[in-house]
Design a protein around this motif. Structure first.
Motif, PDB file in Angstrom:
ATOM      1  N   UNK A   7     -44.296 -61.000 -67.239  1.00 13.51           N
ATOM      2  CA  UNK A   7     -45.003 -59.957 -66.490  1.00 13.51           C
ATOM      3  C   UNK A   7     -45.005 -58.638 -67.270  1.00 13.51           C
ATOM      4  N   UNK A   8     -43.929 -58.360 -68.009  1.00 15.29           N
ATOM      5  CA  UNK A   8     -43.911 -57.160 -68.846  1.00 15.29           C
ATOM      6  C   UNK A   8     -45.064 -57.212 -69.849  1.00 15.29           C
TER       7      UNK A   8
ATOM      8  N   UNK B 144     -48.342 -54.802 -69.845  1.00 11.17           N
ATOM      9  CA  UNK B 144     -48.553 -54.012 -71.072  1.00 11.17           C
ATOM     10  C   UNK B 144     -49.938 -54.282 -71.655  1.00 11.17           C
ATOM     11  N   UNK B 145     -50.291 -55.563 -71.760  1.00  8.74           N
ATOM     12  CA  UNK B 145     -51.610 -55.922 -72.296  1.00  8.74           C
ATOM     13  C   UNK B 145     -52.729 -55.356 -71.427  1.00  8.74           C
ATOM     14  N   UNK B 146     -52.568 -55.472 -70.114  1.00 12.20           N
ATOM     15  CA  UNK B 146     -53.606 -54.967 -69.205  1.00 12.20           C
ATOM     16  C   UNK B 146     -53.812 -53.466 -69.393  1.00 12.20           C
TER      17      UNK B 146
ATOM     18  N   UNK C  12     -39.721 -55.088 -63.603  1.00  8.90           N
ATOM     19  CA  UNK C  12     -40.394 -55.372 -64.878  1.00  8.90           C
ATOM     20  C   UNK C  12     -41.743 -54.666 -64.948  1.00  8.90           C
ATOM     21  N   UNK C  13     -42.471 -54.645 -63.821  1.00  3.76           N
ATOM     22  CA  UNK C  13     -43.734 -53.898 -63.770  1.00  3.76           C
ATOM     23  C   UNK C  13     -43.463 -52.424 -64.046  1.00  3.76           C
TER      24      UNK C  13
ATOM     25  N   UNK D 263     -44.930 -50.152 -67.136  1.00  3.78           N
ATOM     26  CA  UNK D 263     -45.667 -48.912 -66.871  1.00  3.78           C
ATOM     27  C   UNK D 263     -45.024 -47.750 -67.633  1.00  3.78           C
ATOM     28  N   UNK D 264     -43.693 -47.657 -67.529  1.00  2.81           N
ATOM     29  CA  UNK D 264     -42.983 -46.561 -68.195  1.00  2.81           C
ATOM     30  C   UNK D 264     -43.170 -46.612 -69.702  1.00  2.81           C
ATOM     31  N   UNK D 265     -43.124 -47.820 -70.260  1.00  6.34           N
ATOM     32  CA  UNK D 265     -43.246 -47.982 -71.712  1.00  6.34           C
ATOM     33  C   UNK D 265     -44.670 -47.763 -72.217  1.00  6.34           C
ATOM     34  N   UNK D 266     -45.657 -47.840 -71.297  1.00 10.09           N
ATOM     35  CA  UNK D 266     -47.063 -47.798 -71.716  1.00 10.09           C
ATOM     36  C   UNK D 266     -47.488 -46.418 -72.199  1.00 10.09           C
ATOM     37  N   UNK D 267     -46.843 -45.391 -71.652  1.00 12.92           N
ATOM     38  CA  UNK D 267     -47.262 -44.035 -71.994  1.00 12.92           C
ATOM     39  C   UNK D 267     -48.516 -43.586 -71.277  1.00 12.92           C
ATOM     40  N   UNK D 268     -49.070 -44.443 -70.410  1.00  9.68           N
ATOM     41  CA  UNK D 268     -50.259 -44.039 -69.654  1.00  9.68           C
ATOM     42  C   UNK D 268     -49.833 -43.016 -68.598  1.00  9.68           C
ATOM     43  N   UNK D 269     -50.518 -41.873 -68.509  1.00 10.78           N
ATOM     44  CA  UNK D 269     -50.133 -40.857 -67.521  1.00 10.78           C
ATOM     45  C   UNK D 269     -50.160 -41.421 -66.099  1.00 10.78           C
ATOM     46  N   UNK D 270     -49.186 -41.035 -65.305  1.00  9.53           N
ATOM     47  CA  UNK D 270     -49.109 -41.527 -63.922  1.00  9.53           C
ATOM     48  C   UNK D 270     -50.386 -41.218 -63.163  1.00  9.53           C
ATOM     49  N   UNK D 271     -51.002 -40.091 -63.449  1.00 14.07           N
ATOM     50  CA  UNK D 271     -52.199 -39.688 -62.705  1.00 14.07           C
ATOM     51  C   UNK D 271     -53.374 -40.642 -62.913  1.00 14.07           C
ATOM     52  N   UNK D 272     -53.325 -41.438 -63.988  1.00 20.76           N
ATOM     53  CA  UNK D 272     -54.419 -42.382 -64.262  1.00 20.76           C
ATOM     54  C   UNK D 272     -54.197 -43.750 -63.605  1.00 20.76           C
TER      55      UNK D 272
END
Length: 267
Positions: A18-19, A23-25, A44-45, A49-58
């Protein structure tokens, strides 16, 4: 804010699987991720999310409260635990996972407690999953139809749920389709594969485009990056009226998920 129409599901995905999937998604451009307490993968989700670096607002993160946590004293506590695992201050959407008539907590009470969790800032929106028309009426009676962001239900070309969908559309409650590919069964359907070849698309893209064109949100999952990427292209696929009519003819009440004691009497 409405719910996104395209997201990545995580049902049955565990551990590193799931990680990698989340991550891929996120790398491919997905911004909506759907999980649940019972999936056993919220931590794991959250890590992905934390490792992705995608801003929470997105991001738009959905979880679902499990049936053992509907009681007044458990629901909010369980949602706080989910937030800890997800490493979030709040989720964007929380659903009551099943009506669970066998569990002794009326759906109106569970939905009302969930509305209180929203007032406390734990979730931005609330909704339900696997509710039939009678359950929806109880939920609407408790919190009003405008408070219910979606009913997430099993929907595929083999299970089109027309009576329930018509009711939800009358109430202006958005429909989220899960199991849109019927555990992959529709991917070998001759009608679907014929339409796919005509559009130079995949059968999965056709089934997802069908749901999107009917106005549903979809949350397909995959462990394979290439499938996650391919599924996204369903958003650009336009099926003809004839295609839609052919897929409409595939209805066979092909329900895949209906756990005893949790599921309602289906409409």
């Amino acid at each position: 804010m409405g719910i996104p129409t395209f997201g990545a599901g995580t049902f049955r995905l565990q551990g590193q699987v799931v990680i990698d999937s989340v991550r891929n998604a996120l790398e491919l451009g997905y911004r909506a991720i759907d999980t649940a307490q019972i999936y056993g993968n919220e931590a794991e989700v959250g890590q992905a999310i934390a490792d992705s670096g995608v801003p929470r607002s997105e991001l738009f993160i959905t979880t679902k409260v499990w049936v053992d946590n509907y009681a007044d004293d458990k629901l909010i506590l369980s949602l706080q635990e989910s937030l800890d695992k997800l490493r979030l201050d709040a989720v964007d959407l929380t659903l009551i996972h099943w009506p669970a008539p066998g569990k002794g907590v009326p759906v109106a009470a569970a939905v009302s407690t969930l509305a209180r969790a929203r007032q406390q800032g734990l979730t931005r929106q609330i909704g339900v999953s696997n509710f039939n028309i009678a359950d929806m009426e109880h939920a609407i009676g408790a919190v009003g139809k405008d408070a219910i962001a979606t009913n997430q239900i099993e929907l595929s070309p083999y299970l089109q749920n027309r009576k329930l969908v018509a009711y939800l559309q009358e109430q202006h409650i958005p429909v989220t389709s899960y199991m849109t590919l019927a555990y992959g069964k529709v991917l070998t359907d001759p009608v679907i594969t014929t339409i796919a070849s005509r559009h130079q698309a995949t059968p999965a893209q056709v089934a997802l485009a069908w749901a999107l064109q009917l106005g549903y949100a979809v949350i397909p999952s995959s462990t394979r990056r290439e499938n996650l990427e391919s599924n996204l292209k369903a958003q650009a696929l336009r099926l003809t009226a004839d295609d839609m009519a052919r897929i409409a003819s595939l209805e066979r009440n092909g329900r895949e998920v209906s756990p005893a004691g949790l599921a309602p009497e289906w409409d």
